[in-house]
Design a protein around this motif. Structure first.
Motif, PDB file in Angstrom:
ATOM      1  N   PRO A 174       0.775  -1.244   0.000  1.00 55.60           N
ATOM      2  CA  PRO A 174       0.000   0.000   0.000  1.00 55.60           C
ATOM      3  C   PRO A 174       0.805   1.292   0.000  1.00 55.60           C
ATOM      4  CG  PRO A 174      -1.025  -1.601   1.429  1.00 55.60           C
ATOM      5  CD  PRO A 174       0.282  -2.207   1.005  1.00 55.60           C
ATOM      6  N   ILE A 175       1.884   1.377   0.766  1.00 54.97           N
ATOM      7  CA  ILE A 175       2.616   2.641   0.838  1.00 54.97           C
ATOM      8  C   ILE A 175       3.452   2.881  -0.425  1.00 54.97           C
ATOM      9  CG2 ILE A 175       4.318   3.998   2.112  1.00 54.97           C
ATOM     10  CD1 ILE A 175       3.358   2.673   4.670  1.00 54.97           C
ATOM     11  N   PRO A 176       4.325   1.958  -0.849  1.00 46.07           N
ATOM     12  CA  PRO A 176       5.104   2.235  -2.059  1.00 46.07           C
ATOM     13  C   PRO A 176       4.266   2.371  -3.321  1.00 46.07           C
ATOM     14  CG  PRO A 176       5.456  -0.029  -1.326  1.00 46.07           C
ATOM     15  CD  PRO A 176       4.734   0.684  -0.224  1.00 46.07           C
ATOM     16  N   SER A 177       3.092   1.733  -3.357  1.00 46.03           N
ATOM     17  CA  SER A 177       2.237   1.839  -4.538  1.00 46.03           C
ATOM     18  C   SER A 177       1.352   3.074  -4.507  1.00 46.03           C
ATOM     19  CB  SER A 177       1.362   0.588  -4.672  1.00 46.03           C
ATOM     20  OG  SER A 177       0.450   0.498  -3.586  1.00 46.03           O
ATOM     21  N   GLY A 178       1.397   3.844  -3.407  1.00 44.25           N
ATOM     22  CA  GLY A 178       0.646   5.088  -3.319  1.00 44.25           C
ATOM     23  C   GLY A 178      -0.787   4.931  -2.853  1.00 44.25           C
ATOM     24  N   GLN A 179      -1.172   3.758  -2.362  1.00 47.76           N
ATOM     25  CA  GLN A 179      -2.541   3.576  -1.884  1.00 47.76           C
ATOM     26  C   GLN A 179      -2.777   4.293  -0.559  1.00 47.76           C
ATOM     27  OE1 GLN A 179      -3.920  -0.607  -2.021  1.00 47.76           O
ATOM     28  NE2 GLN A 179      -1.951  -1.049  -2.965  1.00 47.76           N
ATOM     29  N   VAL A 180      -1.733   4.374   0.271  1.00 46.92           N
ATOM     30  CA  VAL A 180      -1.841   4.955   1.606  1.00 46.92           C
ATOM     31  C   VAL A 180      -0.623   5.835   1.851  1.00 46.92           C
ATOM     32  CG1 VAL A 180      -1.909   4.449   4.084  1.00 46.92           C
ATOM     33  CG2 VAL A 180      -3.109   2.961   2.485  1.00 46.92           C
ATOM     34  N   SER A 181      -0.835   6.983   2.467  1.00 44.74           N
ATOM     35  CA  SER A 181       0.293   7.842   2.822  1.00 44.74           C
ATOM     36  C   SER A 181       0.943   7.344   4.102  1.00 44.74           C
ATOM     37  CB  SER A 181      -0.179   9.278   3.024  1.00 44.74           C
ATOM     38  OG  SER A 181      -0.961   9.378   4.205  1.00 44.74           O
ATOM     39  N   ALA A 182       2.169   7.770   4.347  1.00 50.08           N
ATOM     40  CA  ALA A 182       2.859   7.384   5.573  1.00 50.08           C
ATOM     41  C   ALA A 182       2.114   7.886   6.811  1.00 50.08           C
ATOM     42  CB  ALA A 182       4.289   7.913   5.556  1.00 50.08           C
ATOM     43  N   LYS A 183       1.518   9.080   6.724  1.00 49.50           N
ATOM     44  CA  LYS A 183       0.771   9.620   7.866  1.00 49.50           C
ATOM     45  C   LYS A 183      -0.466   8.783   8.164  1.00 49.50           C
ATOM     46  CE  LYS A 183       2.161  14.484   7.631  1.00 49.50           C
ATOM     47  NZ  LYS A 183       1.681  15.883   7.452  1.00 49.50           N
ATOM     48  N   ALA A 184      -1.176   8.381   7.114  1.00 47.27           N
ATOM     49  CA  ALA A 184      -2.353   7.540   7.324  1.00 47.27           C
ATOM     50  C   ALA A 184      -1.953   6.186   7.891  1.00 47.27           C
ATOM     51  CB  ALA A 184      -3.108   7.362   6.010  1.00 47.27           C
ATOM     52  N   ALA A 185      -0.841   5.657   7.420  1.00 46.54           N
ATOM     53  CA  ALA A 185      -0.344   4.379   7.947  1.00 46.54           C
ATOM     54  C   ALA A 185       0.013   4.512   9.424  1.00 46.54           C
ATOM     55  CB  ALA A 185       0.863   3.918   7.138  1.00 46.54           C
ATOM     56  N   LEU A 186       0.585   5.649   9.802  1.00 46.31           N
ATOM     57  CA  LEU A 186       0.940   5.879  11.201  1.00 46.31           C
ATOM     58  C   LEU A 186      -0.311   5.929  12.080  1.00 46.31           C
ATOM     59  CD1 LEU A 186       3.501   6.333  12.895  1.00 46.31           C
ATOM     60  CD2 LEU A 186       3.144   8.795  12.621  1.00 46.31           C
ATOM     61  N   ALA A 187      -1.369   6.562  11.564  1.00 46.38           N
ATOM     62  CA  ALA A 187      -2.627   6.604  12.316  1.00 46.38           C
ATOM     63  C   ALA A 187      -3.203   5.194  12.471  1.00 46.38           C
ATOM     64  CB  ALA A 187      -3.623   7.514  11.610  1.00 46.38           C
ATOM     65  N   TRP A 188      -3.138   4.404  11.429  1.00 49.65           N
ATOM     66  CA  TRP A 188      -3.613   3.017  11.473  1.00 49.65           C
ATOM     67  C   TRP A 188      -2.787   2.201  12.470  1.00 49.65           C
ATOM     68  CZ3 TRP A 188      -7.639   0.242  10.708  1.00 49.65           C
ATOM     69  CH2 TRP A 188      -7.566  -1.124  10.427  1.00 49.65           C
ATOM     70  N   LEU A 189      -1.506   2.467  12.518  1.00 51.63           N
ATOM     71  CA  LEU A 189      -0.640   1.813  13.498  1.00 51.63           C
ATOM     72  C   LEU A 189      -1.116   2.119  14.914  1.00 51.63           C
ATOM     73  CD1 LEU A 189       1.971   0.311  14.365  1.00 51.63           C
ATOM     74  CD2 LEU A 189       3.175   2.489  14.095  1.00 51.63           C
ATOM     75  N   GLY A 190      -1.463   3.366  15.168  1.00 46.05           N
ATOM     76  CA  GLY A 190      -1.935   3.762  16.488  1.00 46.05           C
ATOM     77  C   GLY A 190      -3.212   3.043  16.883  1.00 46.05           C
ATOM     78  N   VAL A 191      -4.138   2.897  15.950  1.00 49.16           N
ATOM     79  CA  VAL A 191      -5.390   2.195  16.232  1.00 49.16           C
ATOM     80  C   VAL A 191      -5.110   0.753  16.644  1.00 49.16           C
ATOM     81  CG1 VAL A 191      -7.502   1.298  15.178  1.00 49.16           C
ATOM     82  CG2 VAL A 191      -6.800   3.649  14.734  1.00 49.16           C
ATOM     83  N   GLN A 192      -4.244   0.083  15.899  1.00 52.99           N
ATOM     84  CA  GLN A 192      -3.927  -1.311  16.211  1.00 52.99           C
ATOM     85  C   GLN A 192      -3.226  -1.446  17.560  1.00 52.99           C
ATOM     86  OE1 GLN A 192      -2.718  -3.545  12.258  1.00 52.99           O
ATOM     87  NE2 GLN A 192      -2.149  -1.388  12.069  1.00 52.99           N
TER      88      GLN A 192
END
Length: 318
Positions: free
Chosen positions: A110-128
């Protein structure tokens, strides 16, 4: 989060995800990239993280736990393993985004292919991580602090491939931590059987992750990251066999020091046969076969757990 996804550019699937997985077929479109970040489309990692937890919970239940407590802990470890495996994968993808884009197998993530930004991934990390914390807080104080201590290993793992040829050993520490947690959750401490089980699990992880890493040897060499697959080279089968043998011996000692019955050793024997078959089939030059063998460790872990649980049921019944 959905606004951060360029829907027109979404690939059909991640390159190394199983065909027809539930995320690609059934998950809402806006959630798919985040579930892929967590490897929900490739649940094998969750199983592999869970088995040491379940082995330990069954081992300690032989003499120190009750059926109800064991079942509750198995449920908590099931949820915690899959959630924290997803968090670990998300962190790994955030750290490795510049490397993943250069590797054929990972550039569709998702991140290298541009589906998700690093900031959005960081927020998802926090939820988990919040979900994982909620699970962890169900245990006693010793187990809670022990679980928190594992975060140091998890945090440094994504950087290890840049500085050592043994990142698989660090992954072994992280993925085997549950072998300590299951025991600590019941006894609020640790003992020799748990430590031996932990060491055996570390050896198991090094072996199967070396098999997994053989898929990426050429790309890793070009990019400049390191692994035991590159370190062992043509001797990979011998090394994998040695680590699997060490795993079996250490777990056998854990069972012996815990006064396990022949049922536990029967499960260990089945586990050992499965690992021997993996070594026999293993060819470090065949990436497709390496992935198949790696995934088969889900079944290997289940065989050992079945023996341990059969032992528990026998002792509880009689």
């Amino acid at each position: 989060m959905a606004r951060l996804i360029a829907q027109a550019d979404l690939p059909e699937k991640v390159a190394d995800a199983p065909a027809g997985n539930w995320v690609d077929r059934h998950a809402p479109a806006f959630l798919r990239p985040f579930l892929r970040l967590s490897r929900a489309d490739r649940p094998i990692g969750g199983w592999l993280l869970m088995w040491p937890c379940w082995w330990s919970a069954a081992l300690v239940a032989l003499h120190h736990g009750t059926a109800g407590q064991a079942l509750w802990h198995l449920f908590l470890f099931l949820v915690g393993a899959f959630v924290m495996r997803g968090a670990g994968c998300t962190l790994n993808d955030i750290v490795d985004r510049d490397i993943d884009v250069q590797v054929e197998r990972t550039r569709s993530r998702p991140i290298p292919s541009g589906q998700v930004s690093a900031k959005a991934a960081l927020a998802w990390l926090g939820v988990q991580c919040l979900v994982g914390l909620a699970v962890l807080l169900q245990f006693n104080a010793f187990a809670v602090w022990l679980g928190i201590a594992s975060l140091g290993v998890v945090a440094i793992y994504p950087f290890m491939k840049r500085i050592t040829s043994w990142p698989q050993a660090v992954l072994g520490l992280a993925f085997s931590w549950g072998a300590l947690m299951g025991w600590a959750a019941v006894t609020a401490g640790l003992a020799l059987p748990a430590i031996l089980l932990f060491a055996g699990s570390v050896s198991w992880v090094i072996a199967y992750d070396t098999i997994y890493a053989c898929q990426d040897k050429e790309d890793d060499a070009i990019v400049g990251v390191r692994s035991t697959a590159l370190l062992f080279g043509e001797r990979a089968r011998l090394a994998v066999g040695g680590f699997y043998a060490g795993c079996v011996v250490l777990i056998a000692l854990a069972l012996a020091f815990n006064d396990a019955s022949p049922l536990s050793f029967l499960g260990l024997a089945g586990f050992a046969v499965h690992l021997a078959q993996q070594v026999f089939r293993f060819d470090h030059r065949d990436g497709t076969l390496c992935l198949q063998i790696f995934r088969s460790n889900r079944d290997a872990g289940a065989i050992l757990f079945a023996g341990l649980m059969a032992d528990c049921l026998w002792q509880w019944a009689f």
